[in-house]
Design a protein around this motif. Structure first.
Motif, PDB file in Angstrom:
ATOM      1  N   GLY A  61       0.800  -1.220   0.000  1.00 32.38           N
ATOM      2  CA  GLY A  61       0.000   0.000   0.000  1.00 32.38           C
ATOM      3  C   GLY A  61       0.833   1.270   0.000  1.00 32.38           C
ATOM      4  O   GLY A  61       0.332   2.333   0.352  1.00 32.38           O
ATOM      5  N   GLY A  62       2.104   1.171  -0.353  1.00 32.33           N
ATOM      6  CA  GLY A  62       2.940   2.365  -0.409  1.00 32.33           C
ATOM      7  C   GLY A  62       3.936   2.472   0.726  1.00 32.33           C
ATOM      8  O   GLY A  62       4.695   3.427   0.796  1.00 32.33           O
ATOM      9  N   GLY A  63       3.918   1.526   1.636  1.00 32.86           N
ATOM     10  CA  GLY A  63       4.903   1.490   2.707  1.00 32.86           C
ATOM     11  C   GLY A  63       4.676   2.494   3.821  1.00 32.86           C
ATOM     12  O   GLY A  63       3.711   3.257   3.824  1.00 32.86           O
ATOM     13  N   GLY A  64       5.608   2.469   4.766  1.00 30.97           N
ATOM     14  CA  GLY A  64       5.517   3.331   5.933  1.00 30.97           C
ATOM     15  C   GLY A  64       5.611   4.808   5.614  1.00 30.97           C
ATOM     16  O   GLY A  64       4.998   5.630   6.282  1.00 30.97           O
ATOM     17  N   ALA A  65       6.372   5.163   4.568  1.00 26.71           N
ATOM     18  CA  ALA A  65       6.504   6.583   4.227  1.00 26.71           C
ATOM     19  C   ALA A  65       5.159   7.151   3.780  1.00 26.71           C
ATOM     20  O   ALA A  65       4.764   8.233   4.210  1.00 26.71           O
ATOM     21  N   ILE A  80       4.664   9.413  15.089  1.00 26.46           N
ATOM     22  CA  ILE A  80       4.902   8.230  14.271  1.00 26.46           C
ATOM     23  C   ILE A  80       6.274   7.637  14.566  1.00 26.46           C
ATOM     24  O   ILE A  80       7.298   8.318  14.484  1.00 26.46           O
ATOM     25  N   LEU A  81       6.261   6.344  14.893  1.00 27.88           N
ATOM     26  CA  LEU A  81       7.471   5.569  15.152  1.00 27.88           C
ATOM     27  C   LEU A  81       7.629   4.571  14.018  1.00 27.88           C
ATOM     28  O   LEU A  81       6.775   3.696  13.840  1.00 27.88           O
ATOM     29  N   ALA A  82       8.692   4.713  13.223  1.00 27.17           N
ATOM     30  CA  ALA A  82       8.976   3.749  12.157  1.00 27.17           C
ATOM     31  C   ALA A  82       9.720   2.578  12.772  1.00 27.17           C
ATOM     32  O   ALA A  82      10.596   2.748  13.616  1.00 27.17           O
ATOM     33  N   PHE A  83       9.359   1.383  12.317  1.00 25.71           N
ATOM     34  CA  PHE A  83       9.923   0.156  12.852  1.00 25.71           C
ATOM     35  C   PHE A  83      10.321  -0.686  11.654  1.00 25.71           C
ATOM     36  O   PHE A  83       9.462  -1.124  10.895  1.00 25.71           O
ATOM     37  N   ASP A  88      19.381   2.004   6.697  1.00 27.41           N
ATOM     38  CA  ASP A  88      20.214   2.849   5.851  1.00 27.41           C
ATOM     39  C   ASP A  88      19.767   4.306   5.938  1.00 27.41           C
ATOM     40  O   ASP A  88      18.601   4.613   6.164  1.00 27.41           O
ATOM     41  N   ARG A  89      20.698   5.215   5.744  1.00 28.94           N
ATOM     42  CA  ARG A  89      20.442   6.655   5.912  1.00 28.94           C
ATOM     43  C   ARG A  89      19.383   7.182   4.951  1.00 28.94           C
ATOM     44  O   ARG A  89      18.611   8.062   5.303  1.00 28.94           O
ATOM     45  N   THR A  90      19.349   6.657   3.734  1.00 27.40           N
ATOM     46  CA  THR A  90      18.375   7.128   2.752  1.00 27.40           C
ATOM     47  C   THR A  90      16.958   6.830   3.216  1.00 27.40           C
ATOM     48  O   THR A  90      16.075   7.684   3.148  1.00 27.40           O
ATOM     49  N   SER A  91      16.729   5.603   3.708  1.00 27.72           N
ATOM     50  CA  SER A  91      15.395   5.239   4.209  1.00 27.72           C
ATOM     51  C   SER A  91      15.004   6.116   5.387  1.00 27.72           C
ATOM     52  O   SER A  91      13.888   6.618   5.457  1.00 27.72           O
ATOM     53  N   ILE A  92      15.931   6.319   6.303  1.00 29.08           N
ATOM     54  CA  ILE A  92      15.645   7.110   7.502  1.00 29.08           C
ATOM     55  C   ILE A  92      15.351   8.568   7.128  1.00 29.08           C
ATOM     56  O   ILE A  92      14.403   9.163   7.630  1.00 29.08           O
ATOM     57  N   ALA A  93      16.139   9.127   6.211  1.00 30.10           N
ATOM     58  CA  ALA A  93      15.923  10.516   5.791  1.00 30.10           C
ATOM     59  C   ALA A  93      14.567  10.668   5.103  1.00 30.10           C
ATOM     60  O   ALA A  93      13.840  11.629   5.346  1.00 30.10           O
ATOM     61  N   GLY A  94      14.215   9.702   4.262  1.00 32.66           N
ATOM     62  CA  GLY A  94      12.922   9.749   3.582  1.00 32.66           C
ATOM     63  C   GLY A  94      11.765   9.667   4.548  1.00 32.66           C
ATOM     64  O   GLY A  94      10.746  10.345   4.383  1.00 32.66           O
ATOM     65  N   TYR A 103      12.739   6.476  14.797  1.00 34.72           N
ATOM     66  CA  TYR A 103      13.011   5.286  13.994  1.00 34.72           C
ATOM     67  C   TYR A 103      13.676   4.234  14.872  1.00 34.72           C
ATOM     68  O   TYR A 103      14.663   4.541  15.542  1.00 34.72           O
ATOM     69  N   LEU A 104      13.135   3.020  14.856  1.00 33.82           N
ATOM     70  CA  LEU A 104      13.763   1.901  15.566  1.00 33.82           C
ATOM     71  C   LEU A 104      13.979   0.761  14.595  1.00 33.82           C
ATOM     72  O   LEU A 104      13.139   0.498  13.730  1.00 33.82           O
ATOM     73  N   VAL A 105      15.084   0.060  14.754  1.00 37.80           N
ATOM     74  CA  VAL A 105      15.373  -1.099  13.918  1.00 37.80           C
ATOM     75  C   VAL A 105      14.784  -2.329  14.586  1.00 37.80           C
ATOM     76  O   VAL A 105      14.883  -2.499  15.808  1.00 37.80           O
ATOM     77  N   LYS A 106      14.137  -3.182  13.759  1.00 33.75           N
ATOM     78  CA  LYS A 106      13.585  -4.429  14.288  1.00 33.75           C
ATOM     79  C   LYS A 106      14.708  -5.201  14.951  1.00 33.75           C
ATOM     80  O   LYS A 106      15.822  -5.241  14.458  1.00 33.75           O
TER      81      LYS A 106
END
Length: 126
Positions: A61-65, A80-83, A88-94, A103-106
């Motif tokens: 459905g377009g992902g977390g972003a 909003i907490l991304a999990f 990677d920096r690009t994902s986090i910046a987006g 942002y937390l890593v699984k």
């Protein structure tokens, strides 16, 4: 004191179940909705107005972003907490640009997840 209202969205049923179990074991946190994709997360956030939405970064459905952008627009009081498994920096910046607050890593310890939800739930909206 009212419980912090939380929405969980992840396309992996096992992760949804574990997150729900971890968060609901805390007396000050209530999981008010669980979604399996971005569209459902957006709809449920608009309906339930949770204090915190925990979103998987890569889901249908377009992902977390996409979910983060829409939730920030439709339910601006929701932090909003991304999990994600990806750090990677690009994902986090987006994600930050999309409205993700933290942002937390699984694989993060359960205590870190609970602390992040509490911290975000106590922040003033916006």
């Amino acid at each position: 004191m009212t419980a912090l209202r939380v929405l969980i969205s992840d396309d992996d049923v096992m992760i949804r179940d574990v997150l729900r179990e971890v968060l609901e074991s805390e007396s000050d946190i209530a999981v008010v909705a669980v979604a399996g994709d971005a569209d459902e997360a957006i709809r449920l956030a608009e309906q339930h107005r949770p204090a915190v939405a925990v979103l998987d970064v890569r889901m249908p459905g377009g992902g977390g972003a996409r979910a983060a952008r829409e939730i920030a627009r439709r339910s601006p009081e929701t932090a909003i907490l991304a999990f994600s498994a990806y750090a990677d920096r690009t994902s986090i910046a987006g994600l930050a640009a999309a409205g993700v607050t933290e942002y937390l890593v699984k694989g993060a310890p359960n205590t870190a997840i609970v602390e992040a939800v509490r911290r975000l739930g106590r922040q003033p909206p916006g």
